[in-house]
Design a protein around this motif. Structure first.
Motif, PDB file in Angstrom:
ATOM      1  N   ILE A 242       0.789  -1.496   0.326  1.00  0.00           N
ATOM      2  CA  ILE A 242      -0.226   0.198   0.273  1.00  0.00           C
ATOM      3  C   ILE A 242       0.742   1.279   0.106  1.00  0.00           C
ATOM      4  O   ILE A 242       0.779   2.234  -0.064  1.00  0.00           O
ATOM      5  CB  ILE A 242      -0.922  -0.249   1.381  1.00  0.00           C
ATOM      6  CG1 ILE A 242      -0.582  -0.636   2.694  1.00  0.00           C
ATOM      7  CG2 ILE A 242      -1.771  -1.096   1.170  1.00  0.00           C
ATOM      8  CD1 ILE A 242      -0.854   0.659   3.745  1.00  0.00           C
ATOM      9  N   GLY A 243       1.926   1.146   0.226  1.00  0.00           N
ATOM     10  CA  GLY A 243       2.619   2.559   0.211  1.00  0.00           C
ATOM     11  C   GLY A 243       4.326   2.112   0.811  1.00  0.00           C
ATOM     12  O   GLY A 243       4.574   1.207   1.214  1.00  0.00           O
ATOM     13  N   TYR A 244       4.961   3.513   0.761  1.00  0.00           N
ATOM     14  CA  TYR A 244       5.924   3.043   1.998  1.00  0.00           C
ATOM     15  C   TYR A 244       6.307   4.263   2.463  1.00  0.00           C
ATOM     16  O   TYR A 244       5.842   5.194   2.960  1.00  0.00           O
ATOM     17  CB  TYR A 244       7.207   3.197   0.606  1.00  0.00           C
ATOM     18  CG  TYR A 244       7.434   4.433   0.523  1.00  0.00           C
ATOM     19  CD1 TYR A 244       8.330   5.066   0.291  1.00  0.00           C
ATOM     20  CD2 TYR A 244       6.497   4.297  -1.025  1.00  0.00           C
ATOM     21  CE1 TYR A 244       9.249   6.130  -0.240  1.00  0.00           C
ATOM     22  CE2 TYR A 244       7.431   5.528  -1.185  1.00  0.00           C
ATOM     23  CZ  TYR A 244       7.793   6.247  -0.718  1.00  0.00           C
ATOM     24  OH  TYR A 244       8.212   7.752  -1.732  1.00  0.00           O
TER      25      TYR A 244
ATOM     26  N   ILE B  26       3.305   7.623   2.464  1.00  0.00           N
ATOM     27  CA  ILE B  26       3.662   7.879   0.950  1.00  0.00           C
ATOM     28  C   ILE B  26       2.573   6.105   0.179  1.00  0.00           C
ATOM     29  O   ILE B  26       2.935   5.482   0.108  1.00  0.00           O
ATOM     30  CB  ILE B  26       4.600   8.647   0.531  1.00  0.00           C
ATOM     31  CG1 ILE B  26       5.288  10.042   0.640  1.00  0.00           C
ATOM     32  CG2 ILE B  26       3.910   8.485  -0.948  1.00  0.00           C
ATOM     33  CD1 ILE B  26       6.052  10.168   0.215  1.00  0.00           C
ATOM     34  N   SER B  27       1.056   6.937   0.213  1.00  0.00           N
ATOM     35  CA  SER B  27       0.482   5.744  -0.420  1.00  0.00           C
ATOM     36  C   SER B  27      -0.085   6.978  -1.535  1.00  0.00           C
ATOM     37  O   SER B  27      -1.401   7.193  -1.478  1.00  0.00           O
ATOM     38  CB  SER B  27      -0.166   5.097   0.356  1.00  0.00           C
ATOM     39  OG  SER B  27      -1.158   4.071   0.287  1.00  0.00           O
ATOM     40  N   GLU B  28      -0.086   5.852  -2.564  1.00  0.00           N
ATOM     41  CA  GLU B  28      -1.644   6.224  -4.262  1.00  0.00           C
ATOM     42  C   GLU B  28      -2.564   4.875  -3.407  1.00  0.00           C
ATOM     43  O   GLU B  28      -3.310   4.722  -4.394  1.00  0.00           O
ATOM     44  CB  GLU B  28      -0.589   5.805  -4.915  1.00  0.00           C
ATOM     45  CG  GLU B  28       0.478   6.674  -5.386  1.00  0.00           C
ATOM     46  CD  GLU B  28      -0.037   7.888  -5.777  1.00  0.00           C
ATOM     47  OE1 GLU B  28      -1.143   8.194  -5.469  1.00  0.00           O
ATOM     48  OE2 GLU B  28       1.044   9.195  -5.720  1.00  0.00           O
TER      49      GLU B  28
ATOM     50  N   ASN C   9      -2.510  14.737   5.715  1.00  0.00           N
ATOM     51  CA  ASN C   9      -1.653  15.710   5.265  1.00  0.00           C
ATOM     52  C   ASN C   9      -1.696  14.923   4.038  1.00  0.00           C
ATOM     53  O   ASN C   9      -2.161  14.076   2.816  1.00  0.00           O
ATOM     54  CB  ASN C   9      -0.239  15.067   5.211  1.00  0.00           C
ATOM     55  CG  ASN C   9       1.072  16.399   4.371  1.00  0.00           C
ATOM     56  OD1 ASN C   9       0.654  16.170   3.138  1.00  0.00           O
ATOM     57  ND2 ASN C   9       1.617  17.436   5.126  1.00  0.00           N
ATOM     58  N   ASN C  10      -1.842  16.042   2.779  1.00  0.00           N
ATOM     59  CA  ASN C  10      -1.836  15.813   1.308  1.00  0.00           C
ATOM     60  C   ASN C  10      -1.517  15.521   0.671  1.00  0.00           C
ATOM     61  O   ASN C  10      -1.608  14.658   0.117  1.00  0.00           O
ATOM     62  CB  ASN C  10      -1.965  17.448   0.361  1.00  0.00           C
ATOM     63  CG  ASN C  10      -3.025  18.769   0.994  1.00  0.00           C
ATOM     64  OD1 ASN C  10      -3.832  17.874   1.374  1.00  0.00           O
ATOM     65  ND2 ASN C  10      -2.583  19.805   1.262  1.00  0.00           N
ATOM     66  N   LYS C  11       0.379  14.959   0.756  1.00  0.00           N
ATOM     67  CA  LYS C  11       0.584  14.455   0.503  1.00  0.00           C
ATOM     68  C   LYS C  11       0.899  12.962   1.253  1.00  0.00           C
ATOM     69  O   LYS C  11       1.457  12.005   0.265  1.00  0.00           O
ATOM     70  CB  LYS C  11       2.083  15.056   0.208  1.00  0.00           C
ATOM     71  CG  LYS C  11       2.159  16.569  -0.794  1.00  0.00           C
ATOM     72  CD  LYS C  11       3.466  17.194  -0.811  1.00  0.00           C
ATOM     73  CE  LYS C  11       3.346  17.777  -1.216  1.00  0.00           C
ATOM     74  NZ  LYS C  11       4.375  18.647  -1.414  1.00  0.00           N
ATOM     75  N   TYR C  12       0.961  12.612   2.173  1.00  0.00           N
ATOM     76  CA  TYR C  12       1.194  11.583   2.765  1.00  0.00           C
ATOM     77  C   TYR C  12       0.582  10.943   4.137  1.00  0.00           C
ATOM     78  O   TYR C  12      -0.674  12.129   4.358  1.00  0.00           O
ATOM     79  CB  TYR C  12       2.565  11.410   3.528  1.00  0.00           C
ATOM     80  CG  TYR C  12       3.503  12.676   4.011  1.00  0.00           C
ATOM     81  CD1 TYR C  12       2.897  12.403   5.310  1.00  0.00           C
ATOM     82  CD2 TYR C  12       3.850  13.354   3.354  1.00  0.00           C
ATOM     83  CE1 TYR C  12       3.447  14.040   6.194  1.00  0.00           C
ATOM     84  CE2 TYR C  12       4.734  14.436   3.872  1.00  0.00           C
ATOM     85  CZ  TYR C  12       4.497  15.100   5.040  1.00  0.00           C
ATOM     86  OH  TYR C  12       4.795  16.109   5.711  1.00  0.00           O
TER      87      TYR C  12
END
Length: 157
Positions: A6-8, A22-24, A53-56
């Motif tokens: 799911i992310g890193y 950070i997950s897309e 947060n907007n990015k993570y």
């Protein structure tokens, strides 16, 4: 147990042991909840705090309460066990390596999942297929197959 990427973890956040993930992935609201489990290096970590947060995602874990204790998990991939989540459809990470068919014709396997601000796409051979209603017919997790339609409208890259 079926673990899905799911992310890193991109780094630590503050001095209290929180990390930035950070997950897309889709279903972030179902994944990043207090009490849920995340898996890093096949080890279970229980979420104790969540900030957006907007990015993570800013995540705290039980038993990690200082920046020094985050060293072992920094820059690592993060997974979830799909059996532990209560979602009705698929996670984006589950699509990798799935077979892709249009009608009864085998197109290939998903080799990559791509993102932009508007859509998520899958790469299958040289085709890039948007995951929208016009092209996506069904995702069958049990058979490990993605059924697509209208791919003749797409140009190969």
């Amino acid at each position: 147990m079926k673990l899905v990427f799911i992310g890193y973890i991109s780094g630590s956040f503050g001095i209290n042991g929180e990390v930035k993930i950070i997950s897309e992935s889709n279903h972030k609201e179902d994944i990043f909840k207090i009490g849920n489990n995340l898996y890093i290096d096949n080890k279970k970590y229980i979420i104790s705090s969540v900030k957006k947060n907007n990015k993570y995602e800013i995540i705290g874990f039980e038993n990690i309460n200082s920046i020094e204790k985050t060293n072992d998990i920094l820059k690592k991939e993060v997974y979830v066990n799909t059996k532990e989540l209560n979602i009705d459809d698929y996670l984006i990470g589950e699509l990798l390596n799935m077979a892709v068919y249009e009608e009864n014709i085998f197109i290939g396997k998903v080799t990559e999942v791509l993102y932009n601000k508007k859509y998520t796409y899958i790469r299958c051979n040289k085709l890039i297929i948007p995951l929208i209603d016009n092209y996506l017919k069904e995702v069958d997790l049990e058979k490990n197959i993605i059924y697509v339609k209208n791919i003749g409208e797409l140009n190969e890259n």
